[in-house]
Design an enzyme around this catalytic site. Structure first.
Site, mmCIF file in Angstrom:
data_model
loop_
_atom_site.group_PDB
_atom_site.id
_atom_site.type_symbol
_atom_site.label_atom_id
_atom_site.label_comp_id
_atom_site.label_asym_id
_atom_site.label_seq_id
_atom_site.Cartn_x
_atom_site.Cartn_y
_atom_site.Cartn_z
ATOM 1 N N HIS A 51 0.830 -1.218 0.000
ATOM 2 C CA HIS A 51 0.000 0.000 0.000
ATOM 3 C C HIS A 51 0.863 1.265 0.000
ATOM 4 O O HIS A 51 1.967 1.274 0.562
ATOM 5 C CB HIS A 51 -0.879 0.025 1.255
ATOM 6 C CG HIS A 51 -1.943 -1.029 1.257
ATOM 7 N ND1 HIS A 51 -3.061 -0.948 0.463
ATOM 8 C CD2 HIS A 51 -2.057 -2.193 1.942
ATOM 9 C CE1 HIS A 51 -3.833 -2.009 0.679
ATOM 10 N NE2 HIS A 51 -3.246 -2.786 1.563
ATOM 11 N N VAL A 175 5.070 -23.021 20.511
ATOM 12 C CA VAL A 175 5.428 -22.414 21.799
ATOM 13 C C VAL A 175 4.245 -22.602 22.738
ATOM 14 O O VAL A 175 3.110 -22.237 22.414
ATOM 15 C CB VAL A 175 5.773 -20.917 21.610
ATOM 16 C CG1 VAL A 175 6.015 -20.254 22.961
ATOM 17 C CG2 VAL A 175 6.998 -20.776 20.709
ATOM 18 N N LYS A 253 -10.951 -1.579 3.411
ATOM 19 C CA LYS A 253 -10.593 -0.797 2.227
ATOM 20 C C LYS A 253 -11.502 -1.152 1.064
ATOM 21 O O LYS A 253 -11.341 -0.634 -0.031
ATOM 22 C CB LYS A 253 -9.133 -1.056 1.853
ATOM 23 C CG LYS A 253 -8.174 -0.632 2.949
ATOM 24 C CD LYS A 253 -6.737 -0.838 2.539
ATOM 25 C CE LYS A 253 -5.770 -0.484 3.650
ATOM 26 N NZ LYS A 253 -5.645 -1.523 4.688
ATOM 27 N N ILE A 341 -1.302 -7.381 13.862
ATOM 28 C CA ILE A 341 -0.706 -6.899 12.604
ATOM 29 C C ILE A 341 -1.642 -7.266 11.451
ATOM 30 O O ILE A 341 -1.429 -8.241 10.748
ATOM 31 C CB ILE A 341 0.725 -7.473 12.413
ATOM 32 C CG1 ILE A 341 1.580 -7.231 13.664
ATOM 33 C CG2 ILE A 341 1.396 -6.853 11.189
ATOM 34 C CD1 ILE A 341 1.810 -5.772 14.034
ATOM 35 N N SER A 343 -3.963 -5.531 8.050
ATOM 36 C CA SER A 343 -3.554 -4.682 6.938
ATOM 37 C C SER A 343 -3.252 -3.267 7.438
ATOM 38 O O SER A 343 -3.993 -2.761 8.278
ATOM 39 C CB SER A 343 -4.667 -4.631 5.891
ATOM 40 O OG SER A 343 -4.225 -3.936 4.780
ATOM 41 N N CYS A 407 4.718 -29.040 -14.229
ATOM 42 C CA CYS A 407 3.475 -28.267 -14.176
ATOM 43 C C CYS A 407 3.310 -27.588 -15.533
ATOM 44 O O CYS A 407 4.034 -26.648 -15.866
ATOM 45 C CB CYS A 407 3.559 -27.231 -13.049
ATOM 46 S SG CYS A 407 2.231 -26.029 -13.096
ATOM 47 N N CYS A 409 0.707 -25.904 -16.711
ATOM 48 C CA CYS A 409 0.046 -24.582 -16.722
ATOM 49 C C CYS A 409 1.056 -23.469 -16.461
ATOM 50 O O CYS A 409 1.027 -22.425 -17.094
ATOM 51 C CB CYS A 409 -1.033 -24.512 -15.653
ATOM 52 S SG CYS A 409 -2.248 -25.812 -15.745
ATOM 53 N N CYS A 447 -0.366 -32.244 -12.230
ATOM 54 C CA CYS A 447 1.015 -32.376 -11.724
ATOM 55 C C CYS A 447 1.130 -32.877 -10.298
ATOM 56 O O CYS A 447 2.226 -33.260 -9.873
ATOM 57 C CB CYS A 447 1.756 -31.048 -11.877
ATOM 58 S SG CYS A 447 0.995 -29.678 -11.004
HETATM 59 C C1 LIG Z 1 -7.834 -10.777 3.860
HETATM 60 C C2 LIG Z 1 -6.553 -10.055 4.126
HETATM 61 C C3 LIG Z 1 -6.020 -9.172 3.183
HETATM 62 C C4 LIG Z 1 -4.845 -8.465 3.452
HETATM 63 N N1 LIG Z 1 -4.285 -7.693 2.478
HETATM 64 C C5 LIG Z 1 -3.129 -7.037 2.732
HETATM 65 C C6 LIG Z 1 -2.492 -6.286 1.709
HETATM 66 O O1 LIG Z 1 -2.890 -6.299 0.551
HETATM 67 N N2 LIG Z 1 -1.396 -5.563 2.033
HETATM 68 C C7 LIG Z 1 -0.896 -5.525 3.302
HETATM 69 O O2 LIG Z 1 0.048 -4.786 3.543
HETATM 70 N N3 LIG Z 1 -1.440 -6.296 4.278
HETATM 71 C C8 LIG Z 1 -2.529 -7.060 4.014
HETATM 72 N N4 LIG Z 1 -3.083 -7.850 4.964
HETATM 73 C C9 LIG Z 1 -2.426 -7.925 6.267
HETATM 74 C C10 LIG Z 1 -1.279 -8.925 6.249
HETATM 75 O O3 LIG Z 1 -1.644 -10.084 5.572
HETATM 76 C C11 LIG Z 1 -0.912 -9.265 7.688
HETATM 77 O O4 LIG Z 1 -0.689 -8.073 8.375
HETATM 78 C C12 LIG Z 1 0.334 -10.116 7.778
HETATM 79 O O5 LIG Z 1 0.276 -11.231 6.932
HETATM 80 C C13 LIG Z 1 0.507 -10.583 9.211
HETATM 81 O O6 LIG Z 1 1.621 -11.439 9.226
HETATM 82 P P1 LIG Z 1 2.128 -12.050 10.591
HETATM 83 O O7 LIG Z 1 3.441 -12.659 10.305
HETATM 84 O O8 LIG Z 1 2.055 -11.015 11.665
HETATM 85 O O9 LIG Z 1 1.039 -13.135 10.983
HETATM 86 P P2 LIG Z 1 0.821 -14.636 10.434
HETATM 87 O O10 LIG Z 1 0.895 -14.724 8.995
HETATM 88 O O11 LIG Z 1 -0.427 -15.094 11.131
HETATM 89 O O12 LIG Z 1 2.060 -15.422 11.050
HETATM 90 C C14 LIG Z 1 2.089 -15.781 12.413
HETATM 91 C C15 LIG Z 1 2.744 -17.136 12.520
HETATM 92 O O13 LIG Z 1 2.848 -17.474 13.896
HETATM 93 C C16 LIG Z 1 2.653 -18.870 14.029
HETATM 94 N N5 LIG Z 1 2.259 -19.169 15.416
HETATM 95 C C17 LIG Z 1 1.123 -18.812 16.047
HETATM 96 N N6 LIG Z 1 1.124 -19.265 17.315
HETATM 97 C C18 LIG Z 1 2.291 -19.934 17.493
HETATM 98 C C19 LIG Z 1 2.864 -20.650 18.577
HETATM 99 N N7 LIG Z 1 2.238 -20.752 19.775
HETATM 100 N N8 LIG Z 1 4.064 -21.245 18.407
HETATM 101 C C20 LIG Z 1 4.730 -21.151 17.196
HETATM 102 N N9 LIG Z 1 4.216 -20.496 16.131
HETATM 103 C C21 LIG Z 1 3.025 -19.880 16.275
HETATM 104 C C22 LIG Z 1 1.545 -19.168 13.015
HETATM 105 O O14 LIG Z 1 1.529 -20.539 12.653
HETATM 106 C C23 LIG Z 1 1.916 -18.243 11.862
HETATM 107 O O15 LIG Z 1 2.687 -18.895 10.869
HETATM 108 C C24 LIG Z 1 -4.221 -8.609 4.711
HETATM 109 C C25 LIG Z 1 -4.727 -9.536 5.641
HETATM 110 C C26 LIG Z 1 -5.852 -10.288 5.333
HETATM 111 C C27 LIG Z 1 -6.299 -11.342 6.275
#
Ligand SMILES: Cc1cc2nc3c(=O)[nH]c(=O)nc-3n(C[C@H](O)[C@H](O)[C@H](O)COP(=O)(O)OP(=O)(O)OC[C@H]3O[C@@H](n4cnc5c(N)ncnc54)[C@H](O)[C@@H]3O)c2cc1C
Length: 488
Positions: A51, A175, A253, A341, A343, A407, A409, A447
């Site tokens: 963004h 964890v 959005k 965390i 969007s 693959c 495609c 595939c």
């Molecule tokens: C529908 C949607 C659309 C979005 N579009 C955008 C966009 O276009 N642009 C943008 O900037 N942002 C966007 N976002 C926001 C963005 O996707 C997120 O902010 C970001 O992916 C968050 O990443 P993260 O690593 O914090 O969380 P996650 O991806 O949830 O990663 C957290 C990790 O922690 C692990 N975990 C959890 N608990 C434990 C535990 N106890 N022990 C070990 N591991 C654990 C999980 O398995 C996971 O892999 C969007 C979000 C959504 C849902």
């Protein structure tokens, strides 16, 4: 096991923090309960937009970190040879009230430091730069710095580069508790034993409230907000040139029409609060809301329903505070929350990582910079997929597996799949995210069995042990001939 800093979660947030920390001499360990990087729903299933930064109110963390993150990704993606395409975005207005909203967004963006924002009021120009846009559009806010990426590829590239710089990743390790003594962090308990550490970063996404509570910090809760999508095949790659947004609502959005860096049109997401953090079901009502929302921006999509190749959903980690929770604590000292965390979390990730380093320093850890940080990463060689014939010819002469297309495609060869496994893929989805094998029109219809065979061979396991995404997600029950003769 002992590490100086433990990062919980290998989504985009945890991986980017780990890469930033790998610039220092400390030992860094990332602990992830799933079997690969980017397997949590928010990181693997988002819209993939970098963004520009005009959505959030000035002064919020989200606003500041989004604008800085956008700037940082432009250079980091280049260093890591990760996909990032600067398409620019248009927020489209259809009446005077919406045009007023565009002016407010522009002002807000300028206060946030977003460069080059412009309101396009000339409809002819608007339709020239975006020919399939609804002809009823009256104006649009143009943000040239907005970009598109493949979020799982970006996260994998960041994690690979962190590994090059000494970070260790521990997968399928959950964890279960945070260890603190005399008000200071001493480590974590996991499903595979204890890890001693002086500092723990909670980047656990949807579960970050549960991890925070383990440290005695139960001051927030995360509730999931679902977003659903349709993905079209690459034959429509000329239909959309920019990221197209409607005027936003207070909670989202809006439904976006965009494309992937590879040229698939992507539409979504809607916004629906759900109870269950694992509820990734798609619904007929939600998907129809997505399709109708997209038609408002690009009416021509109506004739391309037959070009839809898949639909999916993802969950936003909402806290209700409206902003990211990124902070350290006096007690337990050494614990940092990076929670809520949602969007624009993908965009903000590298800026969040910089902030986390400052918080760790503020907590008293002496972070000493390494003399050598490797900032570049070699990508998998996709000469075949990129139709680079002279490069492909050379590769095939060196390794005939480059000429064995698995693959059809996406034009992915056996050699690329083998390389994906050697880079860490242990599952079908791990191969898919690293190579795009099975992401095309047939969605793995042709595939999958070949990829299972390659995975089994490379990992030295029977094909029946290969999974889609780790855990219990096995793909094969047993050999068909055993079923026929009635053996177990
Ligand atoms: C529908 C949607 C659309 C979005 N579009 C955008 C966009 O276009 N642009 C943008 O900037 N942002 C966007 N976002 C926001 C963005 O996707 C997120 O902010 C970001 O992916 C968050 O990443 P993260 O690593 O914090 O969380 P996650 O991806 O949830 O990663 C957290 C990790 O922690 C692990 N975990 C959890 N608990 C434990 C535990 N106890 N022990 C070990 N591991 C654990 C999980 O398995 C996971 O892999 C969007 C979000 C959504 C849902």
């Amino acid at each position: 096991m002992r590490s100086d800093i433990v990062v919980i979660g290998a989504g985009i947030t945890g991986s980017t923090i780990a890469r930033q920390l790998s610039k220092y001499r400390q030992k860094i360990l990332v602990v992830e309960k799933r079997s690969d990087v980017a397997f949590g729903s928010p990181t693997k299933g988002n819209t993939g937009l970098i963004h520009a930064g005009y959505d959030d109110p000035p002064g919020t963390r989200k606003a500041k970190l989004c604008v800085r993150g956008n700037m940082l990704w432009h250079s980091i993606a280049k260093e890591l040879s990760a996909p990032l395409k600067e398409t620019g975005s248009l927020v489209v207005a259809f009446n005077k009230d919406e045009e007023d909203h565009l002016r407010q967004l522009k002002k807000r963006g300028e206060k946030n430091g977003v460069p080059l924002l412009e309101i396009v009021e000339d409809r002819n120009r608007l339709l020239k730069i975006e020919p399939h846009l609804n002809k009823d559009a009256t104006a649009a806010l143009f943000a040239p710095t907005a970009a598109i990426t493949a979020p799982y590829e970006l996260a994998l590239a960041v994690a690979e580069n962190a590994t090059q710089n000494g970070v260790k990743f521990l997968f399928e390790t959950e964890v279960t508790d945070i260890i603190a003594r005399n008000g200071e962090i001493k480590g974590i308990k996991t499903s595979r034993g204890r890890v001693e550490a002086d500092c723990v970063i909670n980047a656990a996404g949807l579960e970050s409230d549960e991890v925070s509570a383990m440290a005695g910090l139960g001051h927030f809760t995360i509730h999931p907000r679902k977003g659903e999508y349709y993905l079209f095949d690459k034959k429509l790659s000329d239909l959309v040139r920019h990221i197209l947004f409607p005027v936003p609502t207070p909670i989202s959005k809006g439904i976006v029409v965009t494309s992937t860096p590879e040229g698939n049109v992507l539409i979504g997401p809607n916004a629906l609060d759900v109870e269950d953090k694992d509820d990734l079901n798609t619904t007929a009502t939600g998907l129809s809301e997505v399709f109708n929302g997209a038609l408002k921006l690009v009416p021509g999509l109506a004739q391309y329903r037959n070009r839809i190749i898949t639909y999916f959903s993802s969950l936003r980690p909402e806290t209700g505070t409206g902003d990211f929770i990124i902070r350290n604590y006096d007690e337990p000292k050494g614990f940092v929350n990076v929670a809520g965390i949602r969007s624009p979390g993908l965009t903000a990730a590298p800026a969040i990582a910089e902030m986390v380093v400052d918080l760790i320093k503020e907590s008293g850890m002496d972070l000493a910079e390494k003399e050598l940080f490797i900032s570049n990463r070699e990508p998998i060689n996709h000469a075949i997929r990129e139709f680079d014939l002279s490069r492909a010819e050379r590769l095939i002469s060196e390794d005939s597996n480059y000429g064995h297309v698995i693959c059809r495609c996406e034009h992915i060869s056996e050699a690329e799949i083998v390389e994906a496994v050697r880079r860490g893929a242990t599952t079908l989805d791990g191969v898919k995210f690293r190579t795009r094998a099975s992401m095309g029109r047939c969605q793995g219809g042709f595939c999958t069995s070949h990829i299972i065979r390659i995975l089994a061979k490379e990992l030295g396991i029977p094909p029946t042990e290969v999974t889609k995404k780790g855990g219990a997600s096995r793909l094969l029950l047993c050999e068909a001939k055993k079923l026929l003769v009635g053996e177990d």
